[in-house]
Every structure is written in C-alpha cells, then in structure tokens.
Design a protein around this motif. Structure first.
Motif, PDB file in Angstrom:
ATOM      1  N   MET A   1      -1.930  -3.836 -51.357  1.00 58.06           N
ATOM      2  CA  MET A   1      -2.923  -4.956 -51.319  1.00 58.06           C
ATOM      3  C   MET A   1      -4.274  -4.303 -50.906  1.00 58.06           C
ATOM      4  O   MET A   1      -4.300  -3.682 -50.044  1.00 58.06           O
ATOM      5  CB  MET A   1      -2.427  -6.002 -50.169  1.00 58.06           C
ATOM      6  CG  MET A   1      -3.718  -7.129 -50.067  1.00 58.06           C
ATOM      7  SD  MET A   1      -3.283  -8.037 -48.599  1.00 58.06           S
ATOM      8  CE  MET A   1      -1.383  -8.374 -48.543  1.00 58.06           C
ATOM      9  N   ILE A   2      -5.490  -4.669 -51.736  1.00 57.74           N
ATOM     10  CA  ILE A   2      -6.893  -4.248 -51.408  1.00 57.74           C
ATOM     11  C   ILE A   2      -7.491  -5.148 -50.884  1.00 57.74           C
ATOM     12  O   ILE A   2      -7.534  -6.660 -51.373  1.00 57.74           O
ATOM     13  CB  ILE A   2      -7.339  -3.696 -52.749  1.00 57.74           C
ATOM     14  CG1 ILE A   2      -6.661  -2.503 -53.379  1.00 57.74           C
ATOM     15  CG2 ILE A   2      -8.821  -3.349 -52.400  1.00 57.74           C
ATOM     16  CD1 ILE A   2      -7.058  -2.269 -54.748  1.00 57.74           C
ATOM     17  N   MET A   3      -8.342  -5.109 -49.715  1.00 56.12           N
ATOM     18  CA  MET A   3      -9.133  -6.041 -49.025  1.00 56.12           C
ATOM     19  C   MET A   3     -10.266  -5.520 -48.888  1.00 56.12           C
ATOM     20  O   MET A   3     -10.451  -4.514 -48.379  1.00 56.12           O
ATOM     21  CB  MET A   3      -8.386  -6.448 -47.765  1.00 56.12           C
ATOM     22  CG  MET A   3      -9.113  -7.639 -47.236  1.00 56.12           C
ATOM     23  SD  MET A   3      -8.428  -7.646 -45.534  1.00 56.12           S
ATOM     24  CE  MET A   3      -8.177  -9.763 -45.604  1.00 56.12           C
TER      25      MET A   3
ATOM     26  N   CYS B   1      -8.796  -9.917 -52.480  1.00 54.57           N
ATOM     27  CA  CYS B   1      -7.442  -9.487 -52.191  1.00 54.57           C
ATOM     28  C   CYS B   1      -6.837  -9.893 -53.738  1.00 54.57           C
ATOM     29  O   CYS B   1      -6.878 -10.930 -54.126  1.00 54.57           O
ATOM     30  CB  CYS B   1      -6.993 -10.573 -51.210  1.00 54.57           C
ATOM     31  SG  CYS B   1      -5.281  -9.814 -50.464  1.00 54.57           S
ATOM     32  N   ASP B   2      -6.032  -8.823 -53.953  1.00 55.84           N
ATOM     33  CA  ASP B   2      -5.368  -8.880 -55.010  1.00 55.84           C
ATOM     34  C   ASP B   2      -6.459  -9.322 -56.471  1.00 55.84           C
ATOM     35  O   ASP B   2      -7.239  -8.725 -56.588  1.00 55.84           O
ATOM     36  CB  ASP B   2      -4.143  -9.561 -55.175  1.00 55.84           C
ATOM     37  CG  ASP B   2      -3.048  -9.266 -54.156  1.00 55.84           C
ATOM     38  OD1 ASP B   2      -3.175  -8.112 -54.064  1.00 55.84           O
ATOM     39  OD2 ASP B   2      -2.663  -9.953 -53.411  1.00 55.84           O
ATOM     40  N   ASP B   3      -6.089 -10.509 -57.012  1.00 58.41           N
ATOM     41  CA  ASP B   3      -7.080 -10.924 -58.047  1.00 58.41           C
ATOM     42  C   ASP B   3      -7.999 -11.810 -57.799  1.00 58.41           C
ATOM     43  O   ASP B   3      -8.628 -12.605 -58.461  1.00 58.41           O
ATOM     44  CB  ASP B   3      -6.246 -10.987 -59.431  1.00 58.41           C
ATOM     45  CG  ASP B   3      -5.280 -12.233 -59.067  1.00 58.41           C
ATOM     46  OD1 ASP B   3      -5.221 -12.778 -57.712  1.00 58.41           O
ATOM     47  OD2 ASP B   3      -4.653 -12.547 -59.958  1.00 58.41           O
ATOM     48  N   THR B   4      -7.991 -12.318 -56.393  1.00 53.00           N
ATOM     49  CA  THR B   4      -8.749 -13.334 -56.063  1.00 53.00           C
ATOM     50  C   THR B   4      -9.953 -13.102 -55.143  1.00 53.00           C
ATOM     51  O   THR B   4      -9.854 -12.228 -54.174  1.00 53.00           O
ATOM     52  CB  THR B   4      -8.131 -14.468 -55.133  1.00 53.00           C
ATOM     53  OG1 THR B   4      -6.997 -14.716 -56.125  1.00 53.00           O
ATOM     54  CG2 THR B   4      -8.764 -15.603 -54.735  1.00 53.00           C
TER      55      THR B   4
ATOM     56  N   ASN C   1     -14.854  -6.418 -58.471  1.00 54.86           N
ATOM     57  CA  ASN C   1     -13.534  -6.375 -58.103  1.00 54.86           C
ATOM     58  C   ASN C   1     -12.654  -6.877 -59.206  1.00 54.86           C
ATOM     59  O   ASN C   1     -11.454  -6.961 -59.023  1.00 54.86           O
ATOM     60  CB  ASN C   1     -13.389  -7.337 -56.911  1.00 54.86           C
ATOM     61  CG  ASN C   1     -13.979  -6.816 -55.656  1.00 54.86           C
ATOM     62  OD1 ASN C   1     -13.726  -5.930 -55.229  1.00 54.86           O
ATOM     63  ND2 ASN C   1     -15.192  -7.477 -55.357  1.00 54.86           N
TER      64      ASN C   1
ATOM     65  N   ARG D   1     -10.204 -12.463 -60.856  1.00 53.07           N
ATOM     66  CA  ARG D   1      -9.478 -13.435 -61.979  1.00 53.07           C
ATOM     67  C   ARG D   1      -9.589 -14.649 -61.347  1.00 53.07           C
ATOM     68  O   ARG D   1      -9.903 -15.743 -62.232  1.00 53.07           O
ATOM     69  CB  ARG D   1      -8.196 -13.079 -62.125  1.00 53.07           C
ATOM     70  CG  ARG D   1      -7.478 -13.902 -63.195  1.00 53.07           C
ATOM     71  CD  ARG D   1      -6.206 -13.504 -63.601  1.00 53.07           C
ATOM     72  NE  ARG D   1      -5.570 -14.198 -64.870  1.00 53.07           N
ATOM     73  CZ  ARG D   1      -4.682 -15.243 -64.640  1.00 53.07           C
ATOM     74  NH1 ARG D   1      -3.971 -15.300 -63.409  1.00 53.07           N
ATOM     75  NH2 ARG D   1      -4.242 -16.059 -65.539  1.00 53.07           N
ATOM     76  N   ASN D   2      -9.525 -15.036 -60.120  1.00 52.86           N
ATOM     77  CA  ASN D   2      -9.769 -16.405 -59.504  1.00 52.86           C
ATOM     78  C   ASN D   2     -10.951 -16.119 -58.393  1.00 52.86           C
ATOM     79  O   ASN D   2     -11.122 -15.149 -58.026  1.00 52.86           O
ATOM     80  CB  ASN D   2      -8.430 -16.606 -58.874  1.00 52.86           C
ATOM     81  CG  ASN D   2      -7.102 -16.511 -59.813  1.00 52.86           C
ATOM     82  OD1 ASN D   2      -7.274 -17.562 -60.721  1.00 52.86           O
ATOM     83  ND2 ASN D   2      -6.208 -16.012 -59.459  1.00 52.86           N
TER      84      ASN D   2
ATOM     85  N   GLY E   1      -5.376 -12.712 -48.723  1.00 55.48           N
ATOM     86  CA  GLY E   1      -4.135 -11.876 -48.770  1.00 55.48           C
ATOM     87  C   GLY E   1      -2.987 -13.221 -48.679  1.00 55.48           C
ATOM     88  O   GLY E   1      -1.850 -12.601 -49.202  1.00 55.48           O
TER      89      GLY E   1
ATOM     90  N   ASN F   1      -1.044 -16.564 -49.935  1.00 53.86           N
ATOM     91  CA  ASN F   1      -0.905 -17.026 -51.038  1.00 53.86           C
ATOM     92  C   ASN F   1      -1.595 -18.584 -51.208  1.00 53.86           C
ATOM     93  O   ASN F   1      -1.740 -19.046 -50.310  1.00 53.86           O
ATOM     94  CB  ASN F   1       0.620 -17.642 -51.615  1.00 53.86           C
ATOM     95  CG  ASN F   1       1.391 -16.229 -51.718  1.00 53.86           C
ATOM     96  OD1 ASN F   1       0.969 -15.169 -52.160  1.00 53.86           O
ATOM     97  ND2 ASN F   1       2.707 -16.231 -51.221  1.00 53.86           N
TER      98      ASN F   1
END
Length: 124
Positions: A1-3, A16-19, A47, A50-51, A119, A121
């Motif tokens: 996980m990248i933050m 975080c992730d794709d958001t 980054n 995607r969201n 991070g 959900n």
C-alpha cells in the motif's frame, strides 16, 4: 500500500491504492478554483488515480468555477472507468450540486463527516 500526503492552502490530498482523497475547506470560488484544479490534475496524474473522493465536510460555498473543476475531474476519472464521490456536503452546497445535476453522475453524501481514512475500504 502506497500512501502519499500533500498539504496546500485550503486543500490537502491523500492517495492510497488507486484512490485520491481530496479535502478542501472554506469557499470554492473563482479565487481558489484554478489553483485547486491544477493541484487536483497534478495529483491525479502523478498517482494514476482511478477513483476520487472529495471531502467537503468543511466547504460552506461553491460557485460555478468550483462546479467546473469538479466536472472536469469527473470527466478525467470517468475516462479510466473510475468513480467520483463527494462526501460530507452541507445542505446549501448539496442543493447547488443537485440543482446542477451532479447527483446524476456521481455519488453525493450529505451531512456526514469524512470518517474514512486513506487506506480504508470505500464502497463505490
């Protein structure tokens, strides 16, 4: 996980992730809109978001220039089949967003403080 976190005056970002989580405060008007747009575009591109989740829990006004920024970022995210959520919207801003038709193209969640941390959900 990248933050990744970045703070700028009136707005901040977490990824975080794709958001991309974007928080802005105060008034979103012509004075701030171009800086906010540029910062959002930079963060989305850097980054590969995607969201996009906007935290509006401290926004008390938005004008047409701010609506334009949101719509433009929606189009960017939609091109990669992502989703946009505007979270924590007060009654005045909610009414403006709904009258502008934003509720037809993205999820708008009124009167709820942003409890999600980067991070966690989030249901799209």
């Amino acid at each position: 996980m990248i933050m990744i976190e970045q703070d700028l005056p009136n707005f901040s970002f977490k990824f975080c992730d794709d958001t991309l989580y974007a928080q802005i405060s105060g008034e979103i008007d012509m004075e701030i809109a171009s800086k906010w747009r540029d910062a959002l575009d930079f963060e989305i591109t850097k980054n590969h978001a995607r969201n996009l989740i906007f935290d509006f829990s401290t926004v008390n006004f938005i004008d047409s220039s701010g609506l334009g920024v949101i719509l433009g970022r929606y189009k960017k995210i939609d091109r990669v089949c992502g989703k946009v959520i505007i979270h924590g919207v007060n009654a005045t801003v909610y009414k403006i967003l709904v009258l502008s038709g934003f509720d037809k193209i993205m999820k708008i969640i009124p009167l709820v403080p942003m409890n999600k941390q980067a991070g966690e959900n989030y249901e799209f």
